[in-house]
Design a protein around this motif. Structure first.
Motif, mmCIF file in Angstrom:
data_model
loop_
_atom_site.group_PDB
_atom_site.id
_atom_site.type_symbol
_atom_site.label_atom_id
_atom_site.label_comp_id
_atom_site.label_asym_id
_atom_site.label_seq_id
_atom_site.Cartn_x
_atom_site.Cartn_y
_atom_site.Cartn_z
ATOM 1 N N ALA A 100 -19.182 2.061 67.983
ATOM 2 C CA ALA A 100 -17.917 1.152 68.744
ATOM 3 C C ALA A 100 -17.827 1.461 69.939
ATOM 4 C CB ALA A 100 -16.877 1.594 67.679
ATOM 5 N N ALA A 101 -17.854 2.640 70.499
ATOM 6 C CA ALA A 101 -17.587 2.727 71.942
ATOM 7 C C ALA A 101 -18.705 2.112 72.863
ATOM 8 C CB ALA A 101 -17.600 4.097 72.363
ATOM 9 N N ARG A 102 -20.058 2.164 72.196
ATOM 10 C CA ARG A 102 -20.982 1.664 72.667
ATOM 11 C C ARG A 102 -20.935 0.067 72.799
ATOM 12 N NH1 ARG A 102 -25.253 3.418 76.033
ATOM 13 N NH2 ARG A 102 -27.296 2.404 75.603
ATOM 14 N N ALA A 103 -20.599 -0.367 71.827
ATOM 15 C CA ALA A 103 -20.147 -1.856 71.542
ATOM 16 C C ALA A 103 -18.921 -2.551 72.170
ATOM 17 C CB ALA A 103 -20.159 -2.186 70.044
ATOM 18 N N GLY A 104 -18.153 -1.406 72.800
ATOM 19 C CA GLY A 104 -16.926 -1.967 73.373
ATOM 20 C C GLY A 104 -15.908 -2.513 72.284
ATOM 21 N N ILE A 105 -15.781 -1.973 71.032
ATOM 22 C CA ILE A 105 -14.767 -2.371 69.945
ATOM 23 C C ILE A 105 -13.982 -1.183 69.452
ATOM 24 C CG2 ILE A 105 -16.425 -4.441 69.329
ATOM 25 C CD1 ILE A 105 -17.018 -2.829 67.047
ATOM 26 N N LYS A 106 -13.036 -1.553 68.837
ATOM 27 C CA LYS A 106 -12.273 -0.319 68.337
ATOM 28 C C LYS A 106 -12.890 0.095 67.131
ATOM 29 C CE LYS A 106 -7.743 -1.729 70.196
ATOM 30 N NZ LYS A 106 -6.479 -2.205 69.995
ATOM 31 N N ALA A 107 -12.465 1.424 66.756
ATOM 32 C CA ALA A 107 -12.812 2.159 65.448
ATOM 33 C C ALA A 107 -11.603 2.982 65.123
ATOM 34 C CB ALA A 107 -14.040 3.195 65.863
ATOM 35 N N PHE A 108 -11.391 2.662 63.959
ATOM 36 C CA PHE A 108 -10.234 3.367 63.124
ATOM 37 C C PHE A 108 -10.989 4.140 62.082
ATOM 38 C CE2 PHE A 108 -8.567 -0.595 64.543
ATOM 39 C CZ PHE A 108 -7.238 -0.306 64.960
ATOM 40 N N VAL A 109 -10.696 5.568 61.880
ATOM 41 C CA VAL A 109 -11.292 6.495 60.898
ATOM 42 C C VAL A 109 -10.028 7.063 60.377
ATOM 43 C CG1 VAL A 109 -12.894 6.633 62.331
ATOM 44 C CG2 VAL A 109 -11.371 8.512 62.647
ATOM 45 N N LEU A 110 -10.301 7.048 58.929
ATOM 46 C CA LEU A 110 -9.336 7.755 58.154
ATOM 47 C C LEU A 110 -10.005 9.100 57.512
ATOM 48 C CD1 LEU A 110 -8.095 4.974 57.868
ATOM 49 C CD2 LEU A 110 -7.701 5.472 55.461
ATOM 50 N N ILE A 111 -9.142 10.167 57.718
ATOM 51 C CA ILE A 111 -9.921 11.636 57.689
ATOM 52 C C ILE A 111 -9.110 12.515 56.672
ATOM 53 C CG2 ILE A 111 -11.220 11.629 59.758
ATOM 54 C CD1 ILE A 111 -9.262 13.718 60.644
ATOM 55 N N PRO A 112 -9.725 13.386 55.909
ATOM 56 C CA PRO A 112 -8.666 14.056 55.090
ATOM 57 C C PRO A 112 -7.941 15.210 55.918
ATOM 58 C CG PRO A 112 -11.002 14.673 54.447
ATOM 59 C CD PRO A 112 -11.097 13.579 55.617
ATOM 60 N N GLU A 113 -6.800 15.575 55.796
ATOM 61 C CA GLU A 113 -6.018 16.444 56.416
ATOM 62 C C GLU A 113 -6.728 17.852 55.924
ATOM 63 O OE1 GLU A 113 -1.514 17.861 57.435
ATOM 64 O OE2 GLU A 113 -1.925 16.852 55.573
ATOM 65 N N GLY A 114 -6.938 18.581 57.268
ATOM 66 C CA GLY A 114 -7.581 20.130 57.049
ATOM 67 C C GLY A 114 -8.806 20.068 56.552
#
Length: 378
Positions: A100-114
């Motif tokens: 996404a950084a390479r493309a110049g767009i935003k990335a949202f990521v959901l990760i499990p806590e811990g």
């Protein structure tokens, strides 16, 4: 292939990928990863097995996810998307954030806590992703991602995105190019199950007798693919999928509500590509097995100490399974076997250090002390 001319798997395999001809390619020169033969494993040598390791940790963000992400992000950008989203135990978030950084767009990521390795979290943070840490596991995150994508202008780049699997199938193409034929067995760790599905697509395409049959075998791209000239294979490998005992829905035959394993990359209880993966196993006459965390970590150490290859715990599951099935005779003597090592060991250094018993000695900075320490160990 001339290393200097290689610019990524899209350019190499464009004719077998469902992408517009005039699309802007989003690439970090992923793919073209080493296929390394094991030399020092006793079980393998005794049974005259040719065991190869496909080092997917050599991709730009350190895992196989880059193969699918270059295609998924390229397709998203070609469709005018300005943001992508994924649920992740780590590797997907790192890859999505980078591309996404390479493309110049935003990335949202959901990760499990811990429940994410620090190396992977650091990647997503450094690449500028917007990180949402949820009080739940990967499967909870995946459910939320599906719902939010229906309500907001974001594109999902998990493996339910068919273009992810199209990119990942190229590993099979590379293996056939390197060996000149398909292996007898292909071993993979299984979490969300997209990778084993994608590999089977690749082998099926290569074994098909004509383009029509190849398109039917593909199943993901609605017939958009065209095909390039590669070695013709007359047989396909048996696909072998290996899980951690605490996260083994294919073994139990049902969703694991609270998966537990030190191998965070496969800590998934409800695989999104369940049907595709099961079909790959059935069609290839392969099998699933599961192994304990202790067995997986022992194999991780074995590979590092005997072959000089450092992979993350989930990757070691494929070799754990391969060695078990070689020793038990399920893989016949003289077979050619490929194990996919999905991610680099530096993804999860904390786990590696905790199980390591390497000598760490503090000595004076003088020649006598260094000499004495060396001679003590010779």
């Amino acid at each position: 292939m001339d290393a200097g001319s290689y610019t990524g798997l899209i350019e190499r395999y464009r004719s077998v990928l469902p992408l517009p001809e005039d699309c802007r390619v989003i690439s970090l020169h992923e793919g073209n990863t080493p296929l390394v033969r094991c030399l020092n494993l006793d079980t393998v040598n005794r049974k005259e097995i040719k065991l190869y390791l496909k080092l997917e940790g050599m991709n730009p963000t350190g895992s196989f996810k880059d193969r699918g992400m270059t295609v998924a992000i390229t397709r998203a950008v070609s469709e005018g998307c300005h943001a992508v989203i994924c649920a992740s135990t780590g590797n997907t978030s790192a890859s999505a954030a980078a591309y996404a950084a390479r493309a110049g767009i935003k990335a949202f990521v959901l990760i499990p806590e811990g429940n994410i390795a620090m190396g992977k979290l650091a990647q997503a943070m450094m690449h500028g992703a917007i990180i949402l840490q949820i009080r739940g596991n990967f499967d909870d995150g995946m459910s939320l991602v599906r719902k939010v994508a229906d309500e907001t202008p974001v594109k999902i780049v998990n493996s339910i995105n068919p273009y992810r699997l199209q990119g990942q199938k190229t590993a099979s193409y590379e293996i056939v190019e390197a060996l000149g034929s398909a292996p007898d067995f292909h071993c993979l760790p299984v979490g969300n199950a997209g990778n084993i599905s994608a590999h089977w697509v690749g082998y099926s395409e290569l074994a098909a007798e004509n383009n029509q049959n190849v398109t039917q075998a593909c199943g993901f791209c609605n017939g958009d693919c065209t095909f390039i000239s590669l070695p013709k294979v007359t047989s396909k490998p048996k696909m072998l999928g290996y899980q951690a005992s605490g996260a083994a829905p294919f073994i139990t035959g049902k969703v694991v509500e609270k998966p537990q394993t030190v191998a965070t990359a496969i800590r998934i209880g409800n695989p999104q590509s369940w049907d595709f993966a099961q079909a790959a196993i059935n069609e290839s006459n392969g099998w699933f097995r599961s192994f304990s965390d202790e067995q997986i970590l022992n194999t991780q150490k074995l590979l590092a100490a005997s072959e000089g290859i450092f992979c993350e715990p989930a990757s070691a599951a494929s070799v754990t399974g391969a060695l078990h099935d070689i020793e038990s005779g399920n893989v016949p003597d003289g077979s050619t076997v490929v194990c996919t090592l999905t991610g680099h060991g530096l993804k999860d250094p904390d786990i590696a250090i905790k199980q390591c018993h390497a000598r760490l000695e503090t000595i004076d900075a003088d020649l006598d002390s260094v000499r004495r320490s060396i001679l003590d160990d010779l």
